[in-house]
Write a protein that holds these residues in place. Structure first.
Motif, PDB file in Angstrom:
ATOM      1  N   GLN A  48       0.836  -1.197   0.000  1.00 47.23           N
ATOM      2  CA  GLN A  48       0.000   0.000   0.000  1.00 47.23           C
ATOM      3  C   GLN A  48       0.869   1.245   0.000  1.00 47.23           C
ATOM      4  OE1 GLN A  48      -3.684   0.048   2.416  1.00 47.23           O
ATOM      5  NE2 GLN A  48      -2.917   1.909   3.391  1.00 47.23           N
ATOM      6  N   ALA A  49       0.408   2.271  -0.682  1.00 47.27           N
ATOM      7  CA  ALA A  49       1.098   3.562  -0.687  1.00 47.27           C
ATOM      8  C   ALA A  49       0.059   4.666  -0.569  1.00 47.27           C
ATOM      9  CB  ALA A  49       1.910   3.737  -1.967  1.00 47.27           C
ATOM     10  N   GLU A  50       0.436   5.749   0.059  1.00 46.66           N
ATOM     11  CA  GLU A  50      -0.469   6.879   0.246  1.00 46.66           C
ATOM     12  C   GLU A  50       0.157   8.123  -0.359  1.00 46.66           C
ATOM     13  OE1 GLU A  50      -1.879   9.290   4.133  1.00 46.66           O
ATOM     14  OE2 GLU A  50      -2.619   7.215   4.041  1.00 46.66           O
ATOM     15  N   ILE A  51      -0.625   8.848  -1.152  1.00 44.40           N
ATOM     16  CA  ILE A  51      -0.153  10.083  -1.767  1.00 44.40           C
ATOM     17  C   ILE A  51      -0.977  11.244  -1.215  1.00 44.40           C
ATOM     18  CG2 ILE A  51       0.243  11.338  -3.914  1.00 44.40           C
ATOM     19  CD1 ILE A  51       0.312   8.679  -5.386  1.00 44.40           C
ATOM     20  N   ASP A  52      -0.310  12.178  -0.582  1.00 45.32           N
ATOM     21  CA  ASP A  52      -0.950  13.383  -0.065  1.00 45.32           C
ATOM     22  C   ASP A  52      -0.928  14.432  -1.170  1.00 45.32           C
ATOM     23  OD1 ASP A  52      -1.829  15.621   1.246  1.00 45.32           O
ATOM     24  OD2 ASP A  52      -0.303  15.585   2.821  1.00 45.32           O
ATOM     25  N   LEU A  53      -2.093  14.750  -1.704  1.00 39.86           N
ATOM     26  CA  LEU A  53      -2.189  15.715  -2.786  1.00 39.86           C
ATOM     27  C   LEU A  53      -2.432  17.134  -2.273  1.00 39.86           C
ATOM     28  CD1 LEU A  53      -4.486  13.614  -5.161  1.00 39.86           C
ATOM     29  CD2 LEU A  53      -1.991  13.831  -5.258  1.00 39.86           C
ATOM     30  N   GLY A  54      -2.558  17.253  -0.951  1.00 38.52           N
ATOM     31  CA  GLY A  54      -2.882  18.543  -0.341  1.00 38.52           C
ATOM     32  C   GLY A  54      -4.374  18.672  -0.151  1.00 38.52           C
ATOM     33  N   GLY A  55      -4.849  18.333   1.055  1.00 30.05           N
ATOM     34  CA  GLY A  55      -6.272  18.364   1.333  1.00 30.05           C
ATOM     35  C   GLY A  55      -7.046  17.227   0.700  1.00 30.05           C
ATOM     36  N   ARG A  56      -6.346  16.337   0.073  1.00 35.47           N
ATOM     37  CA  ARG A  56      -6.975  15.186  -0.593  1.00 35.47           C
ATOM     38  C   ARG A  56      -5.959  14.050  -0.605  1.00 35.47           C
ATOM     39  NH1 ARG A  56      -9.572  18.039  -3.860  1.00 35.47           N
ATOM     40  NH2 ARG A  56     -11.414  17.885  -2.531  1.00 35.47           N
ATOM     41  N   THR A  57      -6.392  12.857  -0.210  1.00 32.68           N
ATOM     42  CA  THR A  57      -5.475  11.728  -0.063  1.00 32.68           C
ATOM     43  C   THR A  57      -5.884  10.591  -0.982  1.00 32.68           C
ATOM     44  OG1 THR A  57      -5.060  12.290   2.246  1.00 32.68           O
ATOM     45  CG2 THR A  57      -4.511  10.055   1.557  1.00 32.68           C
ATOM     46  N   ALA A  58      -4.901  10.025  -1.664  1.00 30.88           N
ATOM     47  CA  ALA A  58      -5.112   8.854  -2.518  1.00 30.88           C
ATOM     48  C   ALA A  58      -4.375   7.670  -1.898  1.00 30.88           C
ATOM     49  CB  ALA A  58      -4.604   9.113  -3.926  1.00 30.88           C
ATOM     50  N   VAL A  59      -5.093   6.586  -1.664  1.00 37.19           N
ATOM     51  CA  VAL A  59      -4.490   5.366  -1.143  1.00 37.19           C
ATOM     52  C   VAL A  59      -4.446   4.336  -2.259  1.00 37.19           C
ATOM     53  CG1 VAL A  59      -4.675   3.488   0.529  1.00 37.19           C
ATOM     54  CG2 VAL A  59      -5.261   5.824   1.204  1.00 37.19           C
ATOM     55  N   LEU A  60      -3.246   3.935  -2.635  1.00 38.59           N
ATOM     56  CA  LEU A  60      -3.018   2.922  -3.656  1.00 38.59           C
ATOM     57  C   LEU A  60      -2.802   1.586  -2.946  1.00 38.59           C
ATOM     58  CD1 LEU A  60      -2.371   5.674  -4.982  1.00 38.59           C
ATOM     59  CD2 LEU A  60      -0.542   4.538  -6.255  1.00 38.59           C
ATOM     60  N   ARG A  61      -3.526   0.565  -3.360  1.00 35.41           N
ATOM     61  CA  ARG A  61      -3.414  -0.724  -2.675  1.00 35.41           C
ATOM     62  C   ARG A  61      -3.330  -1.864  -3.681  1.00 35.41           C
ATOM     63  NH1 ARG A  61      -6.818  -4.594   0.232  1.00 35.41           N
ATOM     64  NH2 ARG A  61      -8.723  -3.559  -0.472  1.00 35.41           N
ATOM     65  N   THR A  62      -2.357  -2.712  -3.481  1.00 30.94           N
ATOM     66  CA  THR A  62      -2.215  -3.916  -4.292  1.00 30.94           C
ATOM     67  C   THR A  62      -3.245  -4.941  -3.843  1.00 30.94           C
ATOM     68  OG1 THR A  62       0.162  -3.503  -4.459  1.00 30.94           O
ATOM     69  CG2 THR A  62      -0.622  -5.712  -5.039  1.00 30.94           C
ATOM     70  N   VAL A  63      -4.055  -5.439  -4.779  1.00 28.15           N
ATOM     71  CA  VAL A  63      -5.097  -6.395  -4.411  1.00 28.15           C
ATOM     72  C   VAL A  63      -5.024  -7.688  -5.222  1.00 28.15           C
ATOM     73  CG1 VAL A  63      -6.681  -4.632  -3.574  1.00 28.15           C
ATOM     74  CG2 VAL A  63      -6.775  -5.332  -5.980  1.00 28.15           C
ATOM     75  N   GLY A  64      -4.197  -7.734  -6.277  1.00 26.50           N
ATOM     76  CA  GLY A  64      -4.104  -8.942  -7.097  1.00 26.50           C
ATOM     77  C   GLY A  64      -3.428 -10.078  -6.360  1.00 26.50           C
ATOM     78  N   PRO A  65      -3.521 -11.284  -6.950  1.00 22.82           N
ATOM     79  CA  PRO A  65      -4.043 -11.585  -8.278  1.00 22.82           C
ATOM     80  C   PRO A  65      -5.568 -11.654  -8.299  1.00 22.82           C
ATOM     81  CG  PRO A  65      -3.279 -13.607  -7.258  1.00 22.82           C
ATOM     82  CD  PRO A  65      -2.913 -12.483  -6.315  1.00 22.82           C
ATOM     83  N   ALA A  66      -6.123 -11.106  -9.380  1.00 22.58           N
ATOM     84  CA  ALA A  66      -7.566 -11.179  -9.608  1.00 22.58           C
ATOM     85  C   ALA A  66      -7.752 -11.117 -11.123  1.00 22.58           C
ATOM     86  CB  ALA A  66      -8.287 -10.065  -8.877  1.00 22.58           C
ATOM     87  N   HIS A  67      -8.106  -9.950 -11.653  1.00 22.83           N
ATOM     88  CA  HIS A  67      -8.183  -9.784 -13.107  1.00 22.83           C
ATOM     89  C   HIS A  67      -6.810  -9.976 -13.743  1.00 22.83           C
ATOM     90  CE1 HIS A  67      -9.038  -7.958 -16.990  1.00 22.83           C
ATOM     91  NE2 HIS A  67      -8.178  -6.990 -16.748  1.00 22.83           N
ATOM     92  N   THR A  68      -5.771  -9.459 -13.093  1.00 26.37           N
ATOM     93  CA  THR A  68      -4.382  -9.713 -13.473  1.00 26.37           C
ATOM     94  C   THR A  68      -3.626 -10.143 -12.220  1.00 26.37           C
ATOM     95  OG1 THR A  68      -3.577  -7.468 -13.020  1.00 26.37           O
ATOM     96  CG2 THR A  68      -4.512  -7.879 -15.210  1.00 26.37           C
ATOM     97  N   ALA A  69      -2.343 -10.372 -12.379  1.00 24.75           N
ATOM     98  CA  ALA A  69      -1.534 -10.786 -11.229  1.00 24.75           C
ATOM     99  C   ALA A  69      -1.304  -9.644 -10.252  1.00 24.75           C
ATOM    100  CB  ALA A  69      -0.193 -11.346 -11.701  1.00 24.75           C
ATOM    101  N   SER A  70      -1.507  -8.382 -10.696  1.00 28.03           N
ATOM    102  CA  SER A  70      -1.047  -7.256  -9.878  1.00 28.03           C
ATOM    103  C   SER A  70      -2.036  -6.089  -9.871  1.00 28.03           C
ATOM    104  CB  SER A  70       0.305  -6.764 -10.403  1.00 28.03           C
ATOM    105  OG  SER A  70       0.241  -6.497 -11.800  1.00 28.03           O
ATOM    106  N   ASP A  71      -3.335  -6.397  -9.827  1.00 29.90           N
ATOM    107  CA  ASP A  71      -4.341  -5.331  -9.808  1.00 29.90           C
ATOM    108  C   ASP A  71      -4.116  -4.359  -8.657  1.00 29.90           C
ATOM    109  OD1 ASP A  71      -6.330  -6.351 -11.903  1.00 29.90           O
ATOM    110  OD2 ASP A  71      -6.131  -8.073 -10.579  1.00 29.90           O
TER     111      ASP A  71
END
Length: 316
Positions: free
Chosen positions: A164-187
């Motif tokens: 998981q990685a978190e990006i602080d955009l300034g007043g707005r946060t995006a959390v990127l999370r690895t959830v694969g394998p599912a549709h691909t090996a690395s969704d």
């Protein structure tokens, strides 16, 4: 590069002759139109239900902006970059993709030097392993698709992460999370402020889930874990759900796709236990699913899903 990936003809035809959707007569896969604001600071360039065009996300914070997916090739990537710059001004740019498939990430070269490109480690590895073969495969789909690969380069990310990685955009946060394998090996999913969920091809609106199951060339799709992932995403209860393709929706979309995949899993297991062959099971599931989900497009993918679950280890 891996040499055991599918050639164009091999990738479009299963051993028994079942074929993936034919897009030879479809419109050119061009990202177009104005970004639409679906939540504060969260914009989507809609796919307009054009084949091989993804929903593209642009999230604008006070200090930075994040782009999610690019479309195929440098022309689409350049258009997405222009739209991001128009919305973000001089803010720092980030780019990520929901998974490595060409229509989602093979426009990344337009962002090289203009944005910080971040993938999970599995995406980077899958791109390196399969990217060249997928270019060849997609070029064989139609002349219009092949044209978008003119001058394409496969670009490594600037940053990779695990888990998981978190990006602080300034007043707005995006959390990127690895959830694969599912549709691909690395969704990967991207969750914005715990409200807006981008899931790539883990779910699509009124389209049968794409299950790229082409053994022995590519069999990384994992149906059982895909269902688990959808259960986890449902539990997040996002207000707005942005699919890889099709209209923006809500959490009911995730439930609908989960229910379909669970149906195919259960039926494939039942028919296998009853002694049905893979062909017989796929044909039965195909017929029943077409009737049950009769408003969904691309039923050609039903048989691929059936074989994914039929061939899975029952104990797994």
């Amino acid at each position: 590069m891996c040499t055991t990936e599918p050639s164009p003809s091999e990738a479009r035809t299963e051993p028994t002759g079942h074929r993936a959707p034919d897009v030879s007569e479809a419109s050119a896969p061009i990202v177009s139109g104005e970004p639409v604001q679906v939540a504060d600071g969260v914009f989507v360039i809609p796919d307009q239900r054009v084949e091989l065009v993804p929903n593209v996300g642009i999230i604008v914070g006070e200090q930075a902006a994040l782009v999610i997916d690019t479309g195929i090739g440098p022309r689409n990537g350049g258009y997405v970059l222009d739209q991001a710059r128009r919305l973000a001004g001089e803010r720092r740019l980030y780019l990520t993709v929901t998974h490595f498939h060409p229509e989602h990430g093979f426009g990344a070269q337009a962002f090289k030097g203009a944005a910080t490109i971040i993938y999970n480690r599995g995406q980077r590895d899958e791109l390196r392993r399969k990217g060249a073969a997928y270019i060849d495969m997609f070029k064989g789909l139609s002349a219009a698709v092949a044209a978008e690969f003119e001058g394409v380069d496969l670009i490594d990310p600037d940053l990779t992460y695990d888990g998981q990685a978190e990006i602080d955009l300034g007043g707005r946060t995006a959390v990127l999370r690895t959830v694969g394998p599912a549709h691909t090996a690395s969704d990967q999913t991207v969750l914005i402020d715990d409200r807006v969920l981008f899931g790539g091809d883990l779910f699509e609106t009124r389209i049968f889930p794409i299950t790229p199951y082409f053994p022995p060339y590519d069999a990384d799709v994992d149906g059982a874990h895909w269902i688990t992932v959808l259960d986890q995403l449902t539990a997040l209860n996002p207000e707005i759900v942005v699919p890889g393709h099709g209209e923006v929706s809500d959490v009911s979309l995730i439930r609908d796709v989960r229910d379909y995949l669970a149906y195919v899993r259960d039926e494939a297991g039942r028919l296998r236990a009853a002694g049905a062959s893979a062909d017989e099971a796929a044909a039965t599931i195909d017929k029943d699913a077409r009737a049950r989900w009769n408003t969904w497009e691309r039923p050609e993918w039903i048989s691929f899903a059936a074989r994914t679950f039929y061939d899975a280890d029952p104990a797994g």
